[in-house]
Design a protein around this motif. Structure first.
Motif, PDB file in Angstrom:
ATOM      1  N   LEU A   1       0.829  -1.201   0.000  1.00 45.27           N
ATOM      2  CA  LEU A   1       0.000   0.000   0.000  1.00 45.27           C
ATOM      3  C   LEU A   1       0.869   1.259   0.000  1.00 45.27           C
ATOM      4  N   LEU A   2       2.003   1.200   0.692  1.00 42.71           N
ATOM      5  CA  LEU A   2       2.878   2.365   0.818  1.00 42.71           C
ATOM      6  C   LEU A   2       3.893   2.469  -0.324  1.00 42.71           C
ATOM      7  N   ASP A   3       3.932   1.471  -1.202  1.00 47.88           N
ATOM      8  CA  ASP A   3       4.875   1.473  -2.319  1.00 47.88           C
ATOM      9  C   ASP A   3       4.231   2.162  -3.518  1.00 47.88           C
ATOM     10  N   LEU A   4       4.448   3.469  -3.649  1.00 45.94           N
ATOM     11  CA  LEU A   4       3.759   4.273  -4.650  1.00 45.94           C
ATOM     12  C   LEU A   4       4.275   4.008  -6.060  1.00 45.94           C
ATOM     13  N   GLU A   5       3.404   4.256  -7.020  1.00 44.91           N
ATOM     14  CA  GLU A   5       3.759   4.177  -8.434  1.00 44.91           C
ATOM     15  C   GLU A   5       4.230   5.556  -8.900  1.00 44.91           C
ATOM     16  N   ARG A   6       5.416   5.616  -9.508  1.00 45.77           N
ATOM     17  CA  ARG A   6       5.905   6.882 -10.066  1.00 45.77           C
ATOM     18  C   ARG A   6       5.334   7.049 -11.469  1.00 45.77           C
ATOM     19  N   ILE A   7       4.577   8.133 -11.689  1.00 49.67           N
ATOM     20  CA  ILE A   7       3.993   8.349 -13.009  1.00 49.67           C
ATOM     21  C   ILE A   7       4.650   9.506 -13.761  1.00 49.67           C
ATOM     22  N   GLU A   8       5.377  10.363 -13.067  1.00 53.03           N
ATOM     23  CA  GLU A   8       6.251  11.384 -13.651  1.00 53.03           C
ATOM     24  C   GLU A   8       7.411  11.553 -12.686  1.00 53.03           C
TER      25      GLU A   8
ATOM     26  N   GLY B   1      -0.939   6.564  -5.480  1.00 51.25           N
ATOM     27  CA  GLY B   1      -1.149   5.569  -4.440  1.00 51.25           C
ATOM     28  C   GLY B   1      -2.571   5.052  -4.453  1.00 51.25           C
ATOM     29  N   GLN B   2      -2.748   3.870  -3.907  1.00 51.53           N
ATOM     30  CA  GLN B   2      -4.068   3.264  -3.803  1.00 51.53           C
ATOM     31  C   GLN B   2      -4.502   3.252  -2.343  1.00 51.53           C
ATOM     32  N   SER B   3      -5.725   2.839  -2.094  1.00 53.93           N
ATOM     33  CA  SER B   3      -6.242   2.719  -0.742  1.00 53.93           C
ATOM     34  C   SER B   3      -6.771   1.308  -0.539  1.00 53.93           C
ATOM     35  N   ARG B   4      -7.115   1.002   0.708  1.00 48.96           N
ATOM     36  CA  ARG B   4      -7.781  -0.262   0.971  1.00 48.96           C
ATOM     37  C   ARG B   4      -9.046   0.025   1.759  1.00 48.96           C
ATOM     38  N   SER B   5      -9.910  -0.947   1.853  1.00 46.91           N
ATOM     39  CA  SER B   5     -11.211  -0.729   2.476  1.00 46.91           C
ATOM     40  C   SER B   5     -11.064  -0.115   3.865  1.00 46.91           C
ATOM     41  N   ALA B   6     -11.958   0.796   4.194  1.00 52.46           N
ATOM     42  CA  ALA B   6     -11.941   1.450   5.499  1.00 52.46           C
ATOM     43  C   ALA B   6     -13.250   1.195   6.218  1.00 52.46           C
TER      44      ALA B   6
ATOM     45  N   VAL C   1      -2.647   8.445   4.226  1.00 53.28           N
ATOM     46  CA  VAL C   1      -2.326   9.567   3.338  1.00 53.28           C
ATOM     47  C   VAL C   1      -1.015  10.236   3.774  1.00 53.28           C
ATOM     48  N   ALA C   2      -0.851  10.431   5.091  1.00 53.49           N
ATOM     49  CA  ALA C   2       0.372  11.056   5.591  1.00 53.49           C
ATOM     50  C   ALA C   2       1.591  10.203   5.266  1.00 53.49           C
ATOM     51  N   ALA C   3       1.470   8.886   5.453  1.00 55.89           N
ATOM     52  CA  ALA C   3       2.587   7.990   5.181  1.00 55.89           C
ATOM     53  C   ALA C   3       2.918   7.961   3.693  1.00 55.89           C
ATOM     54  N   GLN C   4       1.894   7.880   2.844  1.00 60.99           N
ATOM     55  CA  GLN C   4       2.146   7.868   1.405  1.00 60.99           C
ATOM     56  C   GLN C   4       2.770   9.183   0.930  1.00 60.99           C
TER      57      GLN C   4
ATOM     58  N   PRO D   1     -11.839   6.191  -0.558  1.00 66.09           N
ATOM     59  CA  PRO D   1     -11.066   4.945  -0.603  1.00 66.09           C
ATOM     60  C   PRO D   1     -11.227   4.169  -1.904  1.00 66.09           C
ATOM     61  N   GLY D   2     -12.186   4.554  -2.736  1.00 68.84           N
ATOM     62  CA  GLY D   2     -12.402   3.860  -3.993  1.00 68.84           C
ATOM     63  C   GLY D   2     -11.665   4.454  -5.165  1.00 68.84           C
ATOM     64  N   ALA D   3     -10.883   5.498  -4.948  1.00 73.92           N
ATOM     65  CA  ALA D   3     -10.183   6.175  -6.041  1.00 73.92           C
ATOM     66  C   ALA D   3      -8.702   6.315  -5.714  1.00 73.92           C
ATOM     67  N   PRO D   4      -7.820   6.291  -6.730  1.00 73.72           N
ATOM     68  CA  PRO D   4      -6.389   6.499  -6.464  1.00 73.72           C
ATOM     69  C   PRO D   4      -6.119   7.922  -5.984  1.00 73.72           C
ATOM     70  N   ILE D   5      -5.002   8.090  -5.319  1.00 75.30           N
ATOM     71  CA  ILE D   5      -4.573   9.407  -4.837  1.00 75.30           C
ATOM     72  C   ILE D   5      -3.295   9.782  -5.575  1.00 75.30           C
ATOM     73  N   VAL D   6      -3.258  10.974  -6.134  1.00 78.07           N
ATOM     74  CA  VAL D   6      -2.079  11.462  -6.850  1.00 78.07           C
ATOM     75  C   VAL D   6      -1.311  12.417  -5.944  1.00 78.07           C
ATOM     76  N   TYR D   7      -0.003  12.153  -5.795  1.00 74.08           N
ATOM     77  CA  TYR D   7       0.862  12.962  -4.939  1.00 74.08           C
ATOM     78  C   TYR D   7       1.846  13.744  -5.814  1.00 74.08           C
ATOM     79  N   SER D   8       1.763  15.059  -5.732  1.00 80.33           N
ATOM     80  CA  SER D   8       2.650  15.939  -6.502  1.00 80.33           C
ATOM     81  C   SER D   8       3.659  16.570  -5.556  1.00 80.33           C
ATOM     82  N   VAL D   9       4.951  16.425  -5.857  1.00 79.99           N
ATOM     83  CA  VAL D   9       6.027  16.884  -4.986  1.00 79.99           C
ATOM     84  C   VAL D   9       6.670  18.143  -5.566  1.00 79.99           C
ATOM     85  N   ASP D  10       6.793  19.167  -4.741  1.00 77.89           N
ATOM     86  CA  ASP D  10       7.548  20.385  -5.087  1.00 77.89           C
ATOM     87  C   ASP D  10       8.891  20.336  -4.380  1.00 77.89           C
ATOM     88  N   ARG D  11       9.953  20.536  -5.148  1.00 72.94           N
ATOM     89  CA  ARG D  11      11.309  20.544  -4.575  1.00 72.94           C
ATOM     90  C   ARG D  11      11.612  21.959  -4.097  1.00 72.94           C
ATOM     91  N   ILE D  12      11.187  22.262  -2.885  1.00 70.20           N
ATOM     92  CA  ILE D  12      11.270  23.615  -2.359  1.00 70.20           C
ATOM     93  C   ILE D  12      12.708  24.076  -2.188  1.00 70.20           C
TER      94      ILE D  12
END
Length: 295
Positions: free
Chosen positions: A11-18, A24-29, A39-42, A70-81
């Motif tokens: 669950l914590l092993d994210l897919e790099r898309i760019e 990241g995905q979720s599991r049933s809650a 979400v914080a961990a991902q 929980p039924g939809a993927p979460i996209v994480y965008s990182v800014d290199r501050i």
């Protein structure tokens, strides 16, 4: 390693898309929203994957903006501050359905020697003498708002061995107690091999840190929490400081207290110690804590 722990690591092993965008995905809650600790961990995983390996997370500050689906993927965008000589700063925004649901700032540092002191570890019983979740939860099955909640709580904690020092809030509903709570936790299995890296241990502690931090608020008012149905709650913001190295597959004492609750919000603060007494992490979180309306 247990299958449940492997599922959590997946669950914590994210897919790099760019280059700086991850999915990241979720599991049933139990409730129809994504668990905040997930979400914080991902988000911390996403930030850490853009940082040199010799820099380790030393702090994070986060806001929960919207309930996650929980039924939809979460996209994480990182800014290199910033990439400085000693410190690296990253900002992460988690997005679902075109809207931000979570915001995190994290800082990483190269190791260096410095002044050394810490608050002493409080007394606590040996974790091996305390009941496991599998032993504890069935005792209180009759108090949960829904008959399937106990089963799903147990499923959610199969990956983490979490043991309460005293009865949890749902175990003493109606009893006013001191706003303090202690739990021991570790992963339900050893973290060996290629996955054994410093960031992973920090990420897993971040995941667990959102499970029980607001318990002490409930204890001060004799409330059992969302599982009992006498409180409506949600995390608002979350901050962590990682002081010393630790392993998430070895016992950690989560010593928690609440100094204040007012205005429909409650504050929880905590220190996390290794079993040999080293202060590893400090944590602060504010959350919505409301009594449901009766009408």
């Amino acid at each position: 390693m247990s299958q449940a722990l492997q599922s959590l690591l997946d669950l914590l092993d994210l897919e790099r898309i760019e280059q700086d965008i991850f999915r990241g995905q979720s599991r049933s809650a139990v409730v129809p929203r994504v668990f905040g600790g997930q979400v914080a961990a991902q988000a911390l995983v996403a930030a850490g994957r853009t940082v040199p390996e010799d820099r380790h997370a030393h702090s994070l500050h986060a806001y929960f903006l919207r309930a996650g689906d929980p039924g939809a993927p979460i996209v994480y965008s990182v800014d290199r501050i910033r990439d400085g000589r000693s410190f690296t700063t990253r900002r992460v925004v988690a997005v679902q359905h075109g809207q931000p649901i979570f915001h995190l700032s994290a800082s990483f540092q190269t190791y260096e020697e410095g002044m050394e002191h810490q608050a002493p570890m409080p007394s606590a019983p040996d974790p091996e003498t305390l009941p496991t979740g599998a032993e504890l939860l069935p005792r209180y099955a009759d108090v949960f708002a829904d008959p399937v909640i106990a089963e799903r709580l147990l499923e959610a904690r199969e990956s983490v061995d979490l043991r309460y020092v005293d009865a949890p809030p749902y175990g003493t509903v109606g009893e006013i107690r001191e706003p303090r709570s202690q739990v021991w936790f570790r992963t339900n299995g050893k973290l060996d091999g290629a996955i054994d890296e410093p960031l992973l241990h920090v990420v897993l502690a971040t995941y667990v840190s959102d499970m029980t931090l607001l318990d002490s608020i409930l204890l001060a008012h004799g409330r059992g929490g969302w599982a009992v149905g006498d409180v409506v709650g949600a995390s608002l913001d979350h901050a962590m400081w990682f002081h010393r190295p630790f392993r998430a597959d070895e016992w950690l004492l989560y010593d928690q207290e609440s100094p204040s609750a007012s205005g429909g919000r409650g504050l929880g603060q905590a220190r996390i110690y290794t079993q040999d007494g080293r202060l590893a992490i400090s944590v602060i979180q504010e959350g919505v804590v409301r009594i449901p309306r009766s009408d």
